[in-house]
Design a protein around this motif. Structure first.
Motif, PDB file in Angstrom:
ATOM      1  N   ASN A   2      -9.248   7.890  64.675  1.00  0.00           N
ATOM      2  CA  ASN A   2     -10.204   6.787  64.538  1.00  0.00           C
ATOM      3  C   ASN A   2     -11.189   7.175  63.445  1.00  0.00           C
ATOM      4  O   ASN A   2     -10.914   8.107  62.669  1.00  0.00           O
ATOM      5  N   GLU A   3     -12.318   6.529  63.349  1.00  0.00           N
ATOM      6  CA  GLU A   3     -13.240   6.813  62.267  1.00  0.00           C
ATOM      7  C   GLU A   3     -13.937   8.154  62.422  1.00  0.00           C
ATOM      8  O   GLU A   3     -14.539   8.658  61.467  1.00  0.00           O
ATOM      9  N   ILE A   4     -13.821   8.755  63.602  1.00  0.00           N
ATOM     10  CA  ILE A   4     -14.569   9.978  63.879  1.00  0.00           C
ATOM     11  C   ILE A   4     -13.697  11.231  63.826  1.00  0.00           C
ATOM     12  O   ILE A   4     -14.131  12.280  63.351  1.00  0.00           O
ATOM     13  N   PHE A   5     -12.464  11.156  64.297  1.00  0.00           N
ATOM     14  CA  PHE A   5     -11.636  12.360  64.362  1.00  0.00           C
ATOM     15  C   PHE A   5     -10.154  12.013  64.320  1.00  0.00           C
ATOM     16  O   PHE A   5      -9.748  10.873  64.550  1.00  0.00           O
ATOM     17  N   GLN A   6      -9.351  13.036  64.018  1.00  0.00           N
ATOM     18  CA  GLN A   6      -7.911  12.998  64.210  1.00  0.00           C
ATOM     19  C   GLN A   6      -7.558  13.960  65.336  1.00  0.00           C
ATOM     20  O   GLN A   6      -8.193  15.014  65.487  1.00  0.00           O
ATOM     21  N   LEU A   7      -6.551  13.601  66.119  1.00  0.00           N
ATOM     22  CA  LEU A   7      -6.064  14.474  67.178  1.00  0.00           C
ATOM     23  C   LEU A   7      -4.727  15.055  66.750  1.00  0.00           C
ATOM     24  O   LEU A   7      -3.780  14.312  66.444  1.00  0.00           O
ATOM     25  N   ILE A   8      -4.652  16.377  66.722  1.00  0.00           N
ATOM     26  CA  ILE A   8      -3.443  17.084  66.297  1.00  0.00           C
ATOM     27  C   ILE A   8      -2.760  17.697  67.511  1.00  0.00           C
ATOM     28  O   ILE A   8      -3.414  18.343  68.340  1.00  0.00           O
ATOM     29  N   GLN A   9      -1.460  17.485  67.613  1.00  0.00           N
ATOM     30  CA  GLN A   9      -0.637  18.170  68.601  1.00  0.00           C
ATOM     31  C   GLN A   9       0.266  19.143  67.853  1.00  0.00           C
ATOM     32  O   GLN A   9       0.871  18.793  66.834  1.00  0.00           O
ATOM     33  N   THR A  51       0.030  26.190  60.830  1.00  0.00           N
ATOM     34  CA  THR A  51       0.843  25.980  62.023  1.00  0.00           C
ATOM     35  C   THR A  51       1.349  24.540  62.081  1.00  0.00           C
ATOM     36  O   THR A  51       0.594  23.587  61.860  1.00  0.00           O
ATOM     37  N   SER A  52       2.628  24.392  62.402  1.00  0.00           N
ATOM     38  CA  SER A  52       3.270  23.073  62.397  1.00  0.00           C
ATOM     39  C   SER A  52       2.786  22.206  63.546  1.00  0.00           C
ATOM     40  O   SER A  52       2.628  22.659  64.686  1.00  0.00           O
ATOM     41  N   GLY A  53       2.560  20.958  63.231  1.00  0.00           N
ATOM     42  CA  GLY A  53       2.141  19.996  64.235  1.00  0.00           C
ATOM     43  C   GLY A  53       2.040  18.625  63.603  1.00  0.00           C
ATOM     44  O   GLY A  53       2.432  18.422  62.454  1.00  0.00           O
ATOM     45  N   TYR A  74     -10.074  24.561  61.105  1.00  0.00           N
ATOM     46  CA  TYR A  74      -9.020  25.545  60.876  1.00  0.00           C
ATOM     47  C   TYR A  74      -9.475  27.000  60.966  1.00  0.00           C
ATOM     48  O   TYR A  74      -8.687  27.907  60.711  1.00  0.00           O
ATOM     49  N   ALA A  75     -10.702  27.253  61.382  1.00  0.00           N
ATOM     50  CA  ALA A  75     -11.052  28.621  61.778  1.00  0.00           C
ATOM     51  C   ALA A  75     -10.147  29.072  62.921  1.00  0.00           C
ATOM     52  O   ALA A  75      -9.838  30.258  63.058  1.00  0.00           O
ATOM     53  N   PHE A  76      -9.702  28.120  63.735  1.00  0.00           N
ATOM     54  CA  PHE A  76      -8.783  28.419  64.834  1.00  0.00           C
ATOM     55  C   PHE A  76      -7.354  28.662  64.339  1.00  0.00           C
ATOM     56  O   PHE A  76      -6.509  29.087  65.113  1.00  0.00           O
ATOM     57  N   ASP A  77      -7.097  28.364  63.067  1.00  0.00           N
ATOM     58  CA  ASP A  77      -5.721  28.458  62.555  1.00  0.00           C
ATOM     59  C   ASP A  77      -5.748  28.908  61.095  1.00  0.00           C
ATOM     60  O   ASP A  77      -5.226  28.227  60.212  1.00  0.00           O
ATOM     61  N   LEU A  78      -6.357  30.076  60.842  1.00  0.00           N
ATOM     62  CA  LEU A  78      -6.490  30.533  59.457  1.00  0.00           C
ATOM     63  C   LEU A  78      -5.146  30.872  58.841  1.00  0.00           C
ATOM     64  O   LEU A  78      -4.776  30.351  57.794  1.00  0.00           O
ATOM     65  N   GLU A 123       1.145  11.750  60.801  1.00  0.00           N
ATOM     66  CA  GLU A 123       1.308  12.573  59.609  1.00  0.00           C
ATOM     67  C   GLU A 123       1.337  14.033  60.042  1.00  0.00           C
ATOM     68  O   GLU A 123       0.883  14.373  61.137  1.00  0.00           O
ATOM     69  N   PRO A 124       1.869  14.925  59.196  1.00  0.00           N
ATOM     70  CA  PRO A 124       1.939  16.337  59.573  1.00  0.00           C
ATOM     71  C   PRO A 124       0.550  16.963  59.658  1.00  0.00           C
ATOM     72  O   PRO A 124      -0.397  16.539  58.976  1.00  0.00           O
TER      73      PRO A 124
END
Length: 525
Positions: free
Chosen positions: A157-164, A149-151, A188-192, A511-512
């Motif tokens: 930060n050092e712990i996570f990336q936030l994807i929109q 899915t496009s986003g 990506y279990a939420f976006d297989l 980044e994508p």
């Protein structure tokens, strides 16, 4: 074991063996319906019949030995019985080339090619310290045919990336949705794929969706704690989702240990911070840890203490170790089935997206793992107001006074639904419980309405008795996903124009999707 018990065991063993081999050789074996022995070679040849009779006798004898654990306390008895059964399953003649007639015949039919294929695969898996492959690993690529899915990544930060994600509707809900996945698995279990993606479904329903992608920590390079994941993880993601989503509030959805992190995060929020949370959905999440389910086999003080030095030395709980422990719970289906097919028979390994995701493991920081296991699983302190403190703030889940929905799965062997129901009495806001058919993954995050043959239960009576709740609940056919959309729209159904671009001037797209953290290759041993 006293002499009388030993003599009784020997006598039972002798009777078992004599009865097995004095019986009619042509009689059907009780194991003939076992999937491990479904091939005709097990019953059509004297050798196969002998092996089945030998295994029946050996298994019965092992269970007799196992009966000596009946005097143990309940938990120790469960651990004893588990490992006795695990040993019985491991010693099945189907798991060894010379005692598997089907494997011997396959080797003859292929002129040894099946042996060469199996040995090659085994050596490759041993080098990776991995279980037998459950899916063709070459078929899938994250960012291509998985997590498609496009986003855009709008923060890291050092712990996570936030994807929109890019909206799929011209108008979206005014309150954006933030998903907190488990840090023990990749998001990506939420976006297989397009046919199974929960993310895509939510976008199609007009939600402005954000998701956290936890970084996969390297051994020896991380010291992040539970508090770091709460404050620099969940709190930061809530703050950024509000800013990028141009909203004062977010709807928070979390899953499994991600749910425990989300509950901790809300439980330590001050009043101003808590105003940012419009609702909280907890998928298969324990808040009360009084019953660990099948996972409890591995969780007691002696086992946790014995394993702690290894975790501390590495600096992480290796993802492969967790995967192996989960596979052991259903060893015949999750280990030995693939061991036989991959190594002994040399079968082609079919592509299976869910199993690929499950094998794409992630490490957990040692400090976070020990904190979680000791304080939640062993001491059950999350449910106790003020018993835990994060960065000087007392944690109190009774402060969760926002509308809550707890979603659990009827066949979940990792998080028992009957225990998740107890969370209703621990939070103080309006709360509801939904029970769906299926397992930990198949019942919740992979349950697309277009293909779902499952059903779910809602509107049960306000009771902590799980059987009474289920008996009084309304059963509905189909996926629970549309039910969630209806639930959250009752909280706030305002809509706004969909954003034309992802990110903001302050937080531009980096980044994508799916981002670099999810595909970063990190050793798992």
């Amino acid at each position: 074991m006293n002499p009388e018990s030993l003599q009784r065991l020997f006598d039972n063993w002798a009777r078992t063996w004599l009865s097995q081999f004095r019986s009619d050789e042509t009689a059907a074996s009780p194991l003939s319906d076992d999937p491990r022995f479904k091939d005709p070679s097990w019953t059509a040849t004297p050798y196969g019949q002998f092996l089945l009779k030998w295994y029946e006798a050996a298994a019965r004898t092992a269970k007799e030995i196992g009966n000596f654990g009946t005097a143990l306390p309940p938990h120790q008895k469960s651990v004893w019985n588990f490992y006795v059964q695990y040993a019985i399953d491991a010693l099945s003649p189907s798991n060894y080339f010379l005692t598997n007639p089907q494997a011997i015949q396959r080797a003859a039919d292929t002129r040894g090619e099946s042996i060469l294929i199996g040995v090659t695969r085994m050596l490759q898996d041993l080098q990776r310290n991995a279980l037998p492959a459950t899916s063709d690993m070459e078929t899938f690529k994250v960012g291509k045919n998985l997590a498609p899915t496009s986003g855009s990544v709008v923060y890291q930060n050092e712990i996570f990336q936030l994807i929109q994600y890019e909206p799929l509707a011209t108008r979206v809900n005014a309150v954006p949705l933030l998903i907190v996945p488990p840090c023990v698995n990749k998001f990506y279990a939420f976006d297989l794929n397009e046919q199974k993606s929960f993310v895509r479904f939510l976008l199609e329903q007009g939600h402005n969706v954000f998701i956290m992608s936890w970084r996969n920590p390297r051994a020896g390079e991380t010291h992040h704690s539970w508090a770091d994941y709460v404050f620099d993880g969940v709190h930061k993601a809530v703050e950024l989702t509000c800013e990028v989503g141009d909203s004062a509030k977010v709807n928070l959805m979390s899953w499994c240990i991600g749910g425990a992190l989300a509950a901790s995060a809300i439980g330590v929020m001050n009043p101003n911070e808590k105003k940012r949370v419009a609702s909280a959905t907890f998928l298969t999440t324990l808040v009360d840890y009084s019953d660990h389910g099948e996972v409890g086999i591995f969780i007691d003080e002696p086992q946790v203490c014995a394993f702690e030095p290894r975790v501390r030395m590495k600096g992480v709980m290796p993802g492969q170790d967790l995967a192996k422990a989960m596979a052991m719970l259903h060893a015949n289906d999750s280990i030995w089935n693939f061991y036989v097919n991959n190594y002994l028979l040399g079968d082609n390994i079919p592509p299976f997206d869910v199993l690929y995701w499950n094998s794409d493991t992630a490490n957990i920081p040692a400090d976070l793992y020990q904190y979680y296991v000791e304080n939640m699983y062993l001491k059950n302190l999350m449910r106790v107001p003020g018993a835990l403190s994060l960065r000087g703030r007392k944690m109190d889940v009774s402060k969760i006074d926002v509308p809550c929905l707890f979603v659990s799965a009827s066949e979940d062997h990792i998080v028992p639904w009957r225990t998740t129901l107890l969370a209703l009495e621990l939070v103080s806001g309006p709360s509801e419980f939904l029970l769906t058919e299926g397992g930990h993954v198949s019942g919740t995050v992979i349950n697309h309405p277009a293909k779902s043959r499952k059903s779910y239960w809602v509107n049960g009576p306000r009771t902590m008795g799980p059987d009474a709740w289920k008996e009084g609940a309304e059963r509905r056919q189909g996926s629970w996903w549309p039910e969630w959309c209806s639930w959250v729209s009752r909280i706030d159904d305002r809509q706004i124009a969909a954003p034309k671009e992802l990110g903001t001037d302050t937080w531009p797209a980096l980044e994508p999707a799916p981002g670099s953290y999810v595909v970063e290759q990190v050793p798992q041993g």
